[in-house]
Design a protein around this motif. Structure first.
Motif, PDB file in Angstrom:
ATOM      1  N   CYS A   1     -38.103  33.497   4.785  1.00 28.60           N
ATOM      2  CA  CYS A   1     -37.092  32.545   4.309  1.00 28.60           C
ATOM      3  C   CYS A   1     -37.642  31.725   3.143  1.00 28.60           C
ATOM      4  O   CYS A   1     -36.951  31.520   2.129  1.00 28.60           O
ATOM      5  N   ASP A   2     -38.876  31.260   3.280  1.00 25.72           N
ATOM      6  CA  ASP A   2     -39.486  30.485   2.197  1.00 25.72           C
ATOM      7  C   ASP A   2     -39.641  31.338   0.939  1.00 25.72           C
ATOM      8  O   ASP A   2     -39.365  30.885  -0.178  1.00 25.72           O
ATOM      9  N   GLN A   3     -40.060  32.577   1.118  1.00 28.51           N
ATOM     10  CA  GLN A   3     -40.279  33.471  -0.010  1.00 28.51           C
ATOM     11  C   GLN A   3     -38.992  33.758  -0.777  1.00 28.51           C
ATOM     12  O   GLN A   3     -38.992  33.829  -2.011  1.00 28.51           O
ATOM     13  N   HIS A   4     -37.880  33.895  -0.032  1.00 22.17           N
ATOM     14  CA  HIS A   4     -36.612  34.280  -0.656  1.00 22.17           C
ATOM     15  C   HIS A   4     -35.652  33.104  -0.809  1.00 22.17           C
ATOM     16  O   HIS A   4     -34.476  33.315  -1.096  1.00 22.17           O
ATOM     17  N   GLN A   5     -36.146  31.890  -0.633  1.00 17.38           N
ATOM     18  CA  GLN A   5     -35.332  30.674  -0.794  1.00 17.38           C
ATOM     19  C   GLN A   5     -34.054  30.761   0.053  1.00 17.38           C
ATOM     20  O   GLN A   5     -32.946  30.524  -0.424  1.00 17.38           O
ATOM     21  N   ALA A   6     -34.253  31.092   1.322  1.00 20.59           N
ATOM     22  CA  ALA A   6     -33.163  31.137   2.288  1.00 20.59           C
ATOM     23  C   ALA A   6     -33.435  30.121   3.388  1.00 20.59           C
ATOM     24  O   ALA A   6     -34.582  29.745   3.640  1.00 20.59           O
ATOM     25  N   LEU A   7     -32.388  29.657   4.034  1.00 16.92           N
ATOM     26  CA  LEU A   7     -32.527  28.681   5.112  1.00 16.92           C
ATOM     27  C   LEU A   7     -32.760  29.388   6.442  1.00 16.92           C
ATOM     28  O   LEU A   7     -32.192  30.450   6.701  1.00 16.92           O
ATOM     29  N   LEU A   8     -33.578  28.780   7.289  1.00 13.94           N
ATOM     30  CA  LEU A   8     -33.768  29.259   8.650  1.00 13.94           C
ATOM     31  C   LEU A   8     -32.927  28.389   9.578  1.00 13.94           C
ATOM     32  O   LEU A   8     -33.156  27.183   9.687  1.00 13.94           O
ATOM     33  N   VAL A   9     -31.943  29.013  10.214  1.00 11.36           N
ATOM     34  CA  VAL A   9     -31.047  28.319  11.145  1.00 11.36           C
ATOM     35  C   VAL A   9     -31.422  28.741  12.557  1.00 11.36           C
ATOM     36  O   VAL A   9     -31.393  29.932  12.885  1.00 11.36           O
ATOM     37  N   MET A  10     -31.791  27.777  13.391  1.00 14.74           N
ATOM     38  CA  MET A  10     -32.092  28.084  14.795  1.00 14.74           C
ATOM     39  C   MET A  10     -30.952  27.595  15.679  1.00 14.74           C
ATOM     40  O   MET A  10     -30.601  26.413  15.678  1.00 14.74           O
ATOM     41  N   ASP A  11     -30.385  28.541  16.409  1.00 14.22           N
ATOM     42  CA  ASP A  11     -29.349  28.246  17.389  1.00 14.22           C
ATOM     43  C   ASP A  11     -30.047  27.904  18.705  1.00 14.22           C
ATOM     44  O   ASP A  11     -30.523  28.783  19.411  1.00 14.22           O
ATOM     45  N   GLU A  12     -30.093  26.603  19.010  1.00 17.17           N
ATOM     46  CA  GLU A  12     -30.714  26.147  20.264  1.00 17.17           C
ATOM     47  C   GLU A  12     -29.654  25.624  21.236  1.00 17.17           C
ATOM     48  O   GLU A  12     -29.907  24.731  22.036  1.00 17.17           O
ATOM     49  N   VAL A  13     -28.469  26.209  21.152  1.00 13.42           N
ATOM     50  CA  VAL A  13     -27.397  25.812  22.059  1.00 13.42           C
ATOM     51  C   VAL A  13     -27.810  26.032  23.509  1.00 13.42           C
ATOM     52  O   VAL A  13     -27.567  25.199  24.373  1.00 13.42           O
ATOM     53  N   GLN A  14     -28.470  27.155  23.777  1.00 12.46           N
ATOM     54  CA  GLN A  14     -28.881  27.447  25.150  1.00 12.46           C
ATOM     55  C   GLN A  14     -30.310  27.012  25.457  1.00 12.46           C
ATOM     56  O   GLN A  14     -30.617  26.651  26.588  1.00 12.46           O
ATOM     57  N   THR A  15     -31.193  27.004  24.455  1.00  9.81           N
ATOM     58  CA  THR A  15     -32.602  26.692  24.705  1.00  9.81           C
ATOM     59  C   THR A  15     -32.923  25.213  24.563  1.00  9.81           C
ATOM     60  O   THR A  15     -34.019  24.789  24.933  1.00  9.81           O
ATOM     61  N   GLY A  16     -31.991  24.424  24.045  1.00 11.44           N
ATOM     62  CA  GLY A  16     -32.304  23.048  23.687  1.00 11.44           C
ATOM     63  C   GLY A  16     -32.257  22.057  24.830  1.00 11.44           C
ATOM     64  O   GLY A  16     -31.857  22.352  25.957  1.00 11.44           O
ATOM     65  N   VAL A  17     -32.697  20.845  24.532  1.00  9.84           N
ATOM     66  CA  VAL A  17     -32.660  19.662  25.409  1.00  9.84           C
ATOM     67  C   VAL A  17     -33.463  19.897  26.692  1.00  9.84           C
ATOM     68  O   VAL A  17     -32.953  19.765  27.809  1.00  9.84           O
ATOM     69  N   GLY A  18     -34.704  20.310  26.505  1.00 12.08           N
ATOM     70  CA  GLY A  18     -35.637  20.353  27.622  1.00 12.08           C
ATOM     71  C   GLY A  18     -35.684  21.646  28.406  1.00 12.08           C
ATOM     72  O   GLY A  18     -36.552  21.817  29.266  1.00 12.08           O
ATOM     73  N   ARG A  19     -34.790  22.585  28.129  1.00  8.46           N
ATOM     74  CA  ARG A  19     -34.673  23.760  28.995  1.00  8.46           C
ATOM     75  C   ARG A  19     -35.928  24.622  29.005  1.00  8.46           C
ATOM     76  O   ARG A  19     -36.225  25.298  29.996  1.00  8.46           O
ATOM     77  N   THR A  20     -36.711  24.594  27.928  1.00 11.01           N
ATOM     78  CA  THR A  20     -37.939  25.409  27.884  1.00 11.01           C
ATOM     79  C   THR A  20     -39.198  24.572  28.068  1.00 11.01           C
ATOM     80  O   THR A  20     -40.304  25.062  27.842  1.00 11.01           O
ATOM     81  N   GLY A  21     -39.036  23.314  28.473  1.00  8.32           N
ATOM     82  CA  GLY A  21     -40.203  22.462  28.694  1.00  8.32           C
ATOM     83  C   GLY A  21     -40.574  21.608  27.502  1.00  8.32           C
ATOM     84  O   GLY A  21     -41.457  20.755  27.601  1.00  8.32           O
ATOM     85  N   SER A  22     -39.932  21.833  26.363  1.00  8.48           N
ATOM     86  CA  SER A  22     -39.996  20.939  25.202  1.00  8.48           C
ATOM     87  C   SER A  22     -38.578  20.497  24.897  1.00  8.48           C
ATOM     88  O   SER A  22     -37.622  21.167  25.309  1.00  8.48           O
ATOM     89  N   LEU A  23     -38.425  19.400  24.161  1.00  9.57           N
ATOM     90  CA  LEU A  23     -37.066  18.944  23.887  1.00  9.57           C
ATOM     91  C   LEU A  23     -36.270  20.056  23.216  1.00  9.57           C
ATOM     92  O   LEU A  23     -35.125  20.317  23.586  1.00  9.57           O
TER      93      LEU A  23
END
Length: 406
Positions: free
Chosen positions: A215-237
């Motif tokens: 993404c950095d090399q090609h000037q593209a954005l990295l979008v992370m979908d944390e709808v399911q993994t977010g808010v503590g579900r994996t042991g980190s916020l």
């Protein structure tokens, strides 16, 4: 006096659009990780409303926040703002990479905003040629037409006419497949740190590091979908913290509201500025009730005790699943992290995840599937050890039922 309608499962078939096929039982009460149906039967909840009920049912902090806010202010349009929205946004900014927040009502809406922002950023910074989005096979990003097209499961997007274009699907955890697609036309790469609906498939560290570099090399954005993994579900916020790979845009929902509908898109000031006044909006996003509840959820979960507890509970789940598998030989592996785990069926039981799901319900356990070959567990992050043990006792009976019926 208002008519008292008798609610039965058959009423669903009479009055609801038939795109769901819900279970026969109708829950009427929940407390912690226990649920009771109309007949008074008790269930242990390992499903969490599909990774939503992060604090279980009727958690006191959530009930208190909702009832307090309900006596103050229910709704404002985004012509104005409100205290709960700004408090919640401030805490999300303080605890993540982000500097700016956009509130929505669901994960799909948060992803819709993320994809629109990525396209708008690319158009204004680089020009009309830079519009392609790279996603991944088996991914899931919501049910709006844009998000379901970005998602990598054609069965969800087929049958609705022409699809939004310039969406490419690479192979998850295969960096060479990303290299084959990425170019000066790429505006964003979109991924889940752990694919949820696709079968609880964690990204490898090498893969995420490589995607970030591309993404950095090609000037593209990295979008992370944390709808399911977010808010503590994996042991980190948020799961990106486990990998120490920072996205440009992150989406969050599900566990954020603990059962009250809310979603959010997080990004940097530099990227956020391309959503100028009038370019995107929502009627209910930033609702005071939703934000008040979500603030209580964040405050409760984002503590060392709860986050470390999530990892301890993961080990208990894995130990019990290993013991069950030793006896019945049904799983090839257990994938995932924290309270997002998938028991993968071995060759003998391919395609039969739903059989285990239904058998679990027979024995008073609410579980999930992730595709046809994975039994999924996404319980409350604060589920008690006793509830885990009781639930696993019931799951063992369910496994025995399926195996003995074969």
């Amino acid at each position: 006096m208002a008519e008292q309608i008798q609610v039965t499962r058959s009423l669903f078939d009479e009055v609801m659009v038939p795109n769901y096929a819900p279970a026969k039982m109708i829950p009427v009460k929940g407390e912690g990780s226990r649920v009771w149906d109309q007949d008074g039967r008790e269930y242990v909840d390992f499903a969490g409303g599909i990774a939503v009920s992060s604090l279980g049912h009727c958690h006191p902090a959530m009930v208190s926040a909702l009832t307090e806010q309900a006596g103050k202010l229910w709704h404002l349009s985004n012509v104005l703002t409100n205290e709960p929205a700004l408090r919640l946004a401030s805490k999300l900014v303080q605890q993540t990479f982000a500097e700016k927040v956009f509130f929505a009502n669901s994960g799909a809406e948060a992803n819709e905003a993320a994809f629109k922002l990525a396209r708008r950023w690319a158009l204004e910074v680089h020009g009309e040629h830079k519009h392609e989005i790279i996603s991944f096979s088996k991914s899931f990003h919501g049910r709006t037409f844009f998000t379901v097209t970005v998602g990598g499961q054609a069965s969800y997007s087929d049958g609705f006419g022409p699809k939004p274009g310039a969406v490419l699907h690479a192979e998850f955890n295969n960096l060479d497949s990303v290299k084959a697609f990425i170019s000066e036309r790429t505006c964003a790469v979109v991924l889940e740190p752990i694919q949820g609906e696709g079968g609880i498939i964690p990204a490898t560290q090498e893969f995420l590091d490589g995607v970030r570099a591309l993404c950095d090399q090609h000037q593209a954005l990295l979008v992370m979908d944390e709808v399911q993994t977010g808010v503590g579900r994996t042991g980190s916020l948020y799961a990106y913290m486990n990998y120490q790979v920072q996205p440009d845009i992150l989406t969050t929902a599900k566990s954020l509201g603990g059962g009250f509908p809310i979603g959010a898109m997080l990004t940097t000031t530099e990227i956020a500025k391309y959503l100028k006044v009038g370019t995107h909006g929502t009627t209910y996003g930033g609702n005071p009730l939703a934000c008040a509840v979500a603030e209580a959820v964040i405050d409760t979960i984002n503590t060392p005790e709860v986050l470390q507890g999530v990892l301890a509970k993961e080990q208990l789940f894995r130990q019990r699943l290993a013991a069950i598998n030793e006896q019945y030989q049904v799983f090839s592996e257990v994938r995932g992290k924290g309270m997002l785990l998938g028991a993968v069926l071995n060759d003998k039981y391919q395609g039969r995840a739903r059989d285990f799901f239904l058998a679990a319900a027979d024995h008073g356990l609410m579980a999930l599937v992730a595709g046809v070959n994975v039994v999924r567990f996404a319980p409350s992050l604060v589920i008690t050890e006793q509830d885990i043990q009781d639930g696993m006792d019931r799951f063992e009976k369910a496994v025995a039922q399926v195996v003995n019926a074969a």
